[in-house]
Design a protein around this motif. Sequence first.
Motif, PDB file in Angstrom:
ATOM      1  N   CYS A 177       0.837  -1.208   0.000  1.00  0.00           N
ATOM      2  CA  CYS A 177       0.000   0.000   0.000  1.00  0.00           C
ATOM      3  C   CYS A 177       0.866   1.251   0.000  1.00  0.00           C
ATOM      4  CB  CYS A 177      -0.925  -0.009   1.221  1.00  0.00           C
ATOM      5  SG  CYS A 177      -1.886   1.514   1.363  1.00  0.00           S
ATOM      6  N   LEU A 178       0.499   2.196  -0.881  1.00  0.00           N
ATOM      7  CA  LEU A 178       1.254   3.441  -1.037  1.00  0.00           C
ATOM      8  C   LEU A 178       0.751   4.532  -0.099  1.00  0.00           C
ATOM      9  CD1 LEU A 178       0.914   3.359  -4.922  1.00  0.00           C
ATOM     10  CD2 LEU A 178       3.018   2.849  -3.687  1.00  0.00           C
ATOM     11  N   SER A 179      -0.354   4.277   0.567  1.00  0.00           N
ATOM     12  CA  SER A 179      -1.003   5.305   1.384  1.00  0.00           C
ATOM     13  C   SER A 179      -1.287   6.559   0.547  1.00  0.00           C
ATOM     14  CB  SER A 179      -0.130   5.665   2.595  1.00  0.00           C
ATOM     15  OG  SER A 179      -0.949   6.106   3.656  1.00  0.00           O
ATOM     16  N   CYS A 180      -1.629   6.331  -0.716  1.00  0.00           N
ATOM     17  CA  CYS A 180      -1.842   7.439  -1.645  1.00  0.00           C
ATOM     18  C   CYS A 180      -3.257   7.980  -1.550  1.00  0.00           C
ATOM     19  CB  CYS A 180      -1.573   6.968  -3.061  1.00  0.00           C
ATOM     20  SG  CYS A 180      -2.694   5.671  -3.622  1.00  0.00           S
ATOM     21  N   ALA A 181      -4.183   7.193  -0.985  1.00  0.00           N
ATOM     22  CA  ALA A 181      -5.564   7.608  -0.733  1.00  0.00           C
ATOM     23  C   ALA A 181      -6.488   7.549  -1.941  1.00  0.00           C
ATOM     24  CB  ALA A 181      -5.632   9.004  -0.116  1.00  0.00           C
ATOM     25  N   ASN A 182      -6.017   7.009  -3.053  1.00  0.00           N
ATOM     26  CA  ASN A 182      -6.908   6.900  -4.212  1.00  0.00           C
ATOM     27  C   ASN A 182      -8.178   6.123  -3.895  1.00  0.00           C
ATOM     28  OD1 ASN A 182      -5.984   8.129  -6.772  1.00  0.00           O
ATOM     29  ND2 ASN A 182      -4.099   7.049  -6.267  1.00  0.00           N
ATOM     30  N   CYS A 183      -8.037   5.040  -3.101  1.00  0.00           N
ATOM     31  CA  CYS A 183      -9.195   4.202  -2.783  1.00  0.00           C
ATOM     32  C   CYS A 183     -10.287   5.010  -2.071  1.00  0.00           C
ATOM     33  CB  CYS A 183      -8.763   3.005  -1.942  1.00  0.00           C
ATOM     34  SG  CYS A 183      -7.667   3.442  -0.578  1.00  0.00           S
ATOM     35  N   PHE A 242      -5.835   7.913   4.999  1.00  0.00           N
ATOM     36  CA  PHE A 242      -4.476   7.500   4.642  1.00  0.00           C
ATOM     37  C   PHE A 242      -3.456   8.621   4.825  1.00  0.00           C
ATOM     38  CE2 PHE A 242      -6.746   4.002   2.680  1.00  0.00           C
ATOM     39  CZ  PHE A 242      -5.907   2.942   2.962  1.00  0.00           C
ATOM     40  N   TYR A 246      -4.088   1.198   6.537  1.00  0.00           N
ATOM     41  CA  TYR A 246      -4.855   0.297   5.667  1.00  0.00           C
ATOM     42  C   TYR A 246      -5.842  -0.520   6.504  1.00  0.00           C
ATOM     43  CZ  TYR A 246      -6.448  -2.890   2.185  1.00  0.00           C
ATOM     44  OH  TYR A 246      -7.280  -3.582   1.350  1.00  0.00           O
ATOM     45  N   CYS A 298      -6.680   1.702  -7.494  1.00  0.00           N
ATOM     46  CA  CYS A 298      -5.487   1.582  -6.656  1.00  0.00           C
ATOM     47  C   CYS A 298      -4.296   1.440  -7.598  1.00  0.00           C
ATOM     48  CB  CYS A 298      -5.582   0.359  -5.747  1.00  0.00           C
ATOM     49  SG  CYS A 298      -4.031   0.018  -4.892  1.00  0.00           S
ATOM     50  N   PRO A 299      -3.310   2.337  -7.530  1.00  0.00           N
ATOM     51  CA  PRO A 299      -2.194   2.269  -8.480  1.00  0.00           C
ATOM     52  C   PRO A 299      -1.459   0.934  -8.451  1.00  0.00           C
ATOM     53  CG  PRO A 299      -2.137   4.347  -7.298  1.00  0.00           C
ATOM     54  CD  PRO A 299      -3.199   3.505  -6.641  1.00  0.00           C
TER      55      PRO A 299
END
Lengths: 273, 397
Positions: free
Chosen positions: B274-280, B313, B333, B363-364
């Motif tokens: 998980c990138l913790s990018c927050a896209n989800c 995130f 997550y 999710c990237p």
Amino acid sequence: MPAHNLPTNSGAKPTLAVFKFSSCDGCQLQLLNLEDELLTLVGAVEIAYFLEARRRVLPPPYDIGLVEGSISTPEEERRIRQVRRDCRYLVSIGACATSGGIQALRNWADVDEFIRCVYPSPEYIKSLETATPIAAHVFVDFELRGCPVNAEQLVELLSALLLGRKPNIPTHSVCIECKRRGYPCVLVTKGEPCLGPITQAGCGALCPRCERACYGCFGPMEQPNIRSLANQLKNEQGRTNREVKLALRQFNGYMEPFKQAGDYYERLEQKET
Amino acid sequence: MSDTTAPLIHKQSFLPKDAMNALVRRLVDEGYTVIGPQVHDGAIMMRPLTTADELAKGVCDEQDGGRYRLTDGDSEMYFDNVVGPDSPKRYFFPPQQKLFTLTIKGERFQVDDTTPKPPKYAFIGIRACELAAIKIQDRVFGIDVDQQTFRCESDQYYRRARQNALFIVVNCTRPAGTCFCVSMETGPEAIDSFDLSLTELREGFIVRTGTEKGVALLGQLPAREATSAELELASMKLRRARDQMGRRLDTRGLKEALDKSMEHPRWDEVADRCLSCANCTMVCPTCFCSTVSDTNDLATGQVTRTRFWESCFTHQFSYTTTGPVRSTIRGRYRHWLCHKLATWWDQFDTSGCVGCGRCITWCPVGIDLTEEATAIREQQTEASDRSGRGFVDEWAE
Ligand code: SF4
Ligand code: SF4
Ligand code: SF4
Ligand code: SF4
């Protein structure tokens, strides 16, 4: 009631100084490009030192100093110490000042060799081995990222400083800005090597807006998971260790943890050959 | 009025394809801001439109974890694709919204509400899972006055935008690779809460009325009695769609399993990815978190408060004086997945997931909550009591 809460040295309007070190002037230009806000700013502060904008120079001390550029010559090394002494608040602005910038790519190379190749009389060139961020030399009160910095963030920072409040400069991913603005993701829809998921927000997702991959010019976000994104670029997009290294070693290549990660993929690349 | 229309509600009829133009025109004439699926930069986005020509006709989508592609489809089909990254959330709960300004007037602050009046929205082509998501957000934003569980105070903008909106839902006949609405019991066919529902056939639509507004609207369009063959074809397509779900999730006992899996080793594995990018969270139609930020005008001293979509995130989300409470990606997550599938039940008496699959597609790195939840539920005995391992510097190896 004054428009600011900043305790000033003189009791009058707070003074602003803008200094340039090794850089392209792009960040200072962002300040000049502000137009409307600039007029307001001129009303709120005394522009005491800003050679790109006006010839008049007021003597130090200054209440706010903005520093653009990296430290890459012995002379700059001395000058930044004086600038620190002259400023109450010192803010480094832009990729050069916060990470060493594009010129920090020489930190992985032989500078003398560059100098011999480029200059007809290399003996006149006095250059340091490395280009380094301002914070590697003196204490800075705040760092504003970006190549160049974002004008809105600059205004936000100055407004906050003048009022004595915390600036709203988020440290999360570019993806959040990208999604809020409703741009379709170029990584997911096109397989582009977008660095948005590991890059700090602030630009308004400028590149994805133009259907291009983010190349990380705002530097690493809070706690980036670089390895996971790199695995995705390698395993799903078929990119090489070298490509990952080059993606990380750009404007902020010398800023941690992009630096360690870039070095890691360089070692993997060397193992392959 | 209701005496004459009531028998017409939930009546099915047939609407020819070319009536789509008249439908959009009608809505525009009635003062609606019409929102429908359109192709923008390689994705299907829910955006304003004024003619049916702007709809994503003849386009199919392929979706998988971290992957989305549009392909050419049957040129006669308007809705042969499913949800993109957008949902009605963008319109009811805008990603960025000015809330109010404060101006210093003598010794006092003057507060001016700057929240705009929402337009009258008509959504064409939203799906059953999205209606389910709207019903969940109704509870979150407190407009569902009858239910006991909501904790937040009612959000005025959401309430106004939501109550004036018209929904023309499309039943899904071609689910995507990341869809699992059947598992979440939200689709592929919309059962209620719509004004009109459409099931698309090649020649036209089987249209069902859901409200009096829907009956009135259909009355303006060239609908006719549906033949029994047409009705049979539509229900066959919907039955087949149920069998074509790209993902599935067994929800029996899932909440209980998650509630006692706080130290499951699977969280470490997913945290590595998980990138913790927050896209989800941005694309999820039920995620509702926001933050506010204040800016001040140097010239006038006026302060503006703006609300933004926020995500669990980010560090800021749980920041206290000592730093973020959830300082690891593992913790973030875990919080997100457990909220969607378990603690949402405690908070709102419903699941927080409707099975739309957006968080998987967008999710990237293609993290799949159905896969994560299934792994955790199936390896219950191995759950160990490991403490969070914090930051590991792996670059130096
Ligand atoms: S385009 Fe890049 S910045 Fe935007 S959501 Fe995708 S990965 Fe993130
Ligand atoms: S998207 Fe990335 S590379 Fe482009 S301007 Fe923003 S931070 Fe810089
Ligand atoms: S958690 Fe994922 S699948 Fe469930 S509603 Fe949100 S985006 Fe859709
Ligand atoms: S699950 Fe995927 S989309 Fe969500 S924060 Fe992690 S990497 Fe980003």
